[in-house]
Design an enzyme around this catalytic site. Structure first.
Site, PDB file in Angstrom:
ATOM      1  N   GLU A 184       0.982  -1.166  -0.104  1.00  5.81           N
ATOM      2  CA  GLU A 184       0.001  -0.056   0.116  1.00  5.81           C
ATOM      3  C   GLU A 184       0.894   1.233   0.041  1.00  5.81           C
ATOM      4  OE1 GLU A 184      -3.194   0.644  -0.447  1.00  5.81           O
ATOM      5  OE2 GLU A 184      -2.770   2.591  -0.090  1.00  5.81           O
TER       6      GLU A 184
ATOM      7  N   HIS B 147      -0.710   3.356   4.795  1.00  4.90           N
ATOM      8  CA  HIS B 147      -1.671   4.548   4.159  1.00  4.90           C
ATOM      9  C   HIS B 147      -1.720   5.761   4.618  1.00  4.90           C
ATOM     10  CE1 HIS B 147      -5.599   5.783   2.588  1.00  4.90           C
ATOM     11  NE2 HIS B 147      -5.428   4.939   1.314  1.00  4.90           N
TER      12      HIS B 147
ATOM     13  N   THR C 229      -6.338   2.399  -5.272  1.00  4.57           N
ATOM     14  CA  THR C 229      -5.936   1.093  -5.079  1.00  4.57           C
ATOM     15  C   THR C 229      -6.809   0.199  -5.972  1.00  4.57           C
ATOM     16  OG1 THR C 229      -5.341   1.222  -2.765  1.00  4.57           O
ATOM     17  CG2 THR C 229      -6.295  -0.932  -3.396  1.00  4.57           C
TER      18      THR C 229
END
Ligand code: GP9
Ligand code: MN
Length: 431
Positions: A38, A199, A82
Site C-alpha cells: 500500500e 496508508h 488502489t
C-alpha cells in the site's frame, strides 16, 4: 472518442509482444503470491533515514539474484487509486478517466481477470486476503466477476480494536492471521494480500515500532518512513513463514506498490528529507516519484535489476508469460516487460507519459537524464512526441470504451469460459 470491439482487437493484436523464450513458463505450475504494498513508492528502496535503512527486507529482496526487480516501473492509477491498481494488475485494462471501475462498473461488467484465466489454465484456486470490510471499493462484487474463489475480508479476522488502524487489520496481523486459511487452499493457488498500514495519514502506534520519525512540518512525511518500515517487517515475517512451511519453494512471489503515499503537495517537505532543493523542483520531479516497486521473486529465477520502462498495465502479460500462459488472445493493453518487443511508453491516466528518454507533461518535454526541460525541441523530437501522445490517447480511449461499453461481454477469447459471479459466495466469515 468511442470505439467498438473490432478497433480494440485491432490494437491489442498488433500491440502484443511475443514472450521472451528465456522466461516463458519459468514459473509454470507454481503457486502465485501477489503482495500489494500500500502507498509504497520506489524511492524508499535502498533509502536510508538518519543512517538507517527504511526497508531492509525489501532492499535485500530487490538485490536478490532470484528477483526480477524493475527500477523504472510506474503507477498508472487515476481516482480509483488502489482499485485502479488492482484492475490493471488483474485485467490488463486501465482504470477510468474519472471515478473507479470497481465501484461504478465492477458489479456488472464482464472481465477476463487473472483468477479466472489461471483457473482455466492450470486449475488454480484463487483467494484475496484483506483486513478491511469487503464492501470497500465494491470488492465483494468485483471479485466474483474476476472469478476469485475466496475473499477473506475483515470478517474472517480478529479485528479487536487494538488490532486495527484506519483501513483495517495491521499488516503483521493480516499475514499472521491469514496463514490458517492459506494452508487450506488447494494448490496451485493464486493469492493476493492487500496491505493497509502504510496508508495516509500513516498513523502507526509507537508500540508497533520505534523507527525514527522525521521532523518536518508535514506529519504524513514524518510518519511515512515508520509505517513503510513496519510494512517491511511484516513482509520479513511472512517470508519466514513461507520458508518454514515449504510454500516458498513452490511459489512465485510478486510485489508491487499501488500508488504514491506522499502527494505532490507533500513533496515540499519530502524534498528536504531527500536532501533536495525545492526551489528547483518541477512537475517532472513529481512525475519521477510515481515509480513504484515491481518485483518478481522465485527460487531459481534468473533475476537482476531491470531498467526497462513500464507500468502497472504491463504486469498481467508479464506474469502470465512467466506462468507459461500466452496473453495473445486476451484484451490487455500492456505488454510483457521481459519481451524484446515490450512497449516502453508509459501512459499516466491523465494522458501524460514517460518514455526511457523523455517525460511529457501537458506537452512540456523533460529529459530523463538530467530532469531539464527541452525548451527548443528539434522538429524530429516534436514529431516523435506527437506520435507518442497520439498512441497514449488512443490506447486510453480504447480502454475507456472497453470499460464504459462493457465490450468484453461481446468477446470471449478462444478456450475461455465466461465467469458466472453467482458461482461465488464470500459470506462465511470469522469462526
Ligand atoms: C482499503 C484500501 C485503500 O481497503 O485498499 O484504498 P486507497 O485509499 O489506497 O485507494
Ligand atoms: Mn492504495
Amino acid at each position: 472518442e468511442s470505439y467498438d470491439l473490432d478497433s480494440v482487437l485491432d490494437f491489442t493484436k498488433q500491440h502484443y509482444a511475443v514472450p521472451n523464450a528465456d522466461y516463458f513458463g519459468a514459473a509454470k505450475g507454481k503457486n502465485v503470491i501477489v503482495i500489494h504494498l500500500e502507498s509504497f513508492q520506489q524511492f524508499l528502496i535502498d533509502f536510508k533515514f538518519e543512517g538507517q535503512e527504511v526497508t531492509p527486507f525489501l532492499n535485500s529482496l530487490y538485490h536478490n539474484q532470484n528477483t526480477l526487480a524493475f527500477s523504472n516501473f510506474f503507477n498508472q492509477v487515476g481516482q480509483g487509486k488502489t482499485s485502479d491498481a488492482e484492475n490493471m494488475l488483474e485485467t490488463g485494462v486501465y482504470g477510468l478517466p474519472q471515478g473507479s471501475v470497481f465501484t461504478t462498473l465492477g458489479s456488472d461488467n464482464t472481465f477476463q481477470a487473472a483468477p479466472s484465466i489461471l483457473k482455466q489454465n492450470g486449475d488454480y484456486t484463487s483467494a484475496v486476503f484483506h483486513g478491511n470490510v469487503g464492501t470497500f471499493w465494491n470488492r465483494n462484487n468485483v471479485y466474483k466477476n474476476f472469478g476469485y474463489n475466496y475473499f477473506f475480508d475483515s470478517s474472517y479476522f480478529n479485528t479487536s480494536p487494538d488490532n486495527v488502524l484506519q483501513y483495517g487489520l495491521k499488516d503483521k496481523l493480516l499475514f499472521g492471521q491469514s496463514i490458517k486459511y492459506l494452508e487450506q487452499l488447494q494448490q496451485p493457488f493464486y493469492s493476493k494480500f492487500i496491505t493497509v498500514t502504510n496508508h495516509f495519514p500513516f498513523p502507526l502506534l509507537k508500540t508497533d515500532g520505534d523507527f525514527p520519525r522525521a521532523t518536518t512540518e508535514n506529519s504524513a512525511v514524518n510518519n511515512y518512513f515508520a509505517t513503510a518500515h513496519y510494512l517491511d517487517q511484516s513482509l520479513a515475517e511472512f517470508f519466514n513463514y513461507l520458508k518454514s512451511s515449504g510454500l516458498y519453494d513452490k511459489s512465485m512471489i510478486v510485489l508491487y506498490g499501488d500508488h504514491y503515499g506522499l502527494s505532490n503537495s507533500d513533496n515540499k517537505a519530502l524534498s528536504g528529507v531527500l536532501g533536495r532543493d525545492y526551489d528547483t523542483w518541477t512537475d517532472n520531479d513529481n512525475a519521477q516519484l510515481q515509480r513504484v516497486p515491481y518485483m518478481i521473486h522465485m527460487p531459481g529465477l534468473k533475476g537482476g535489476i531491470q531498467t526497462q520502462y513500464g507500468g502497472e498495465i504491463d504486469a498481467l502479460p508479464t506474469m502470465l508469460h512467466l506462468l507459461g500462459i500466452n496473453s495473445q488472445n486476451y484484451v490487455q493493453f500492456g505488454t510483457d516487460l521481459l519481451s524484446k518487443q515490450h512497449d516502453q511508453v508509459v501512459a499516466f491516466r491523465n494522458h501524460n507519459f514517460v518514455t526511457p528518454e523523455y517525460t511529457v507533461l501537458d506537452g512540456t518535454i523533460y529529459q530523463n537524464q538530467d530532469g531539464t526541460e527541452v525548451t527548443q525541441p528539434t522538429a524530429k523530437l516534436q514529431k516523435q512526441v506527437a506520435k507518442w501522445q497520439k498512441q497514449v490517447n488512443h490506447e486510453l480511449s480504447l480502454s475507456d470504451s472497453v470499460n464504459e461499453k462493457n465490450l468484453l461481454r461481446f468477446y470471449t477469447p478462444t478456450g475461455f469460459k465466461p465467469v458466472d459471479p453467482a458461482d461465488y459466495n464470500y459470506q462465511t466469515g470469522y469462526q
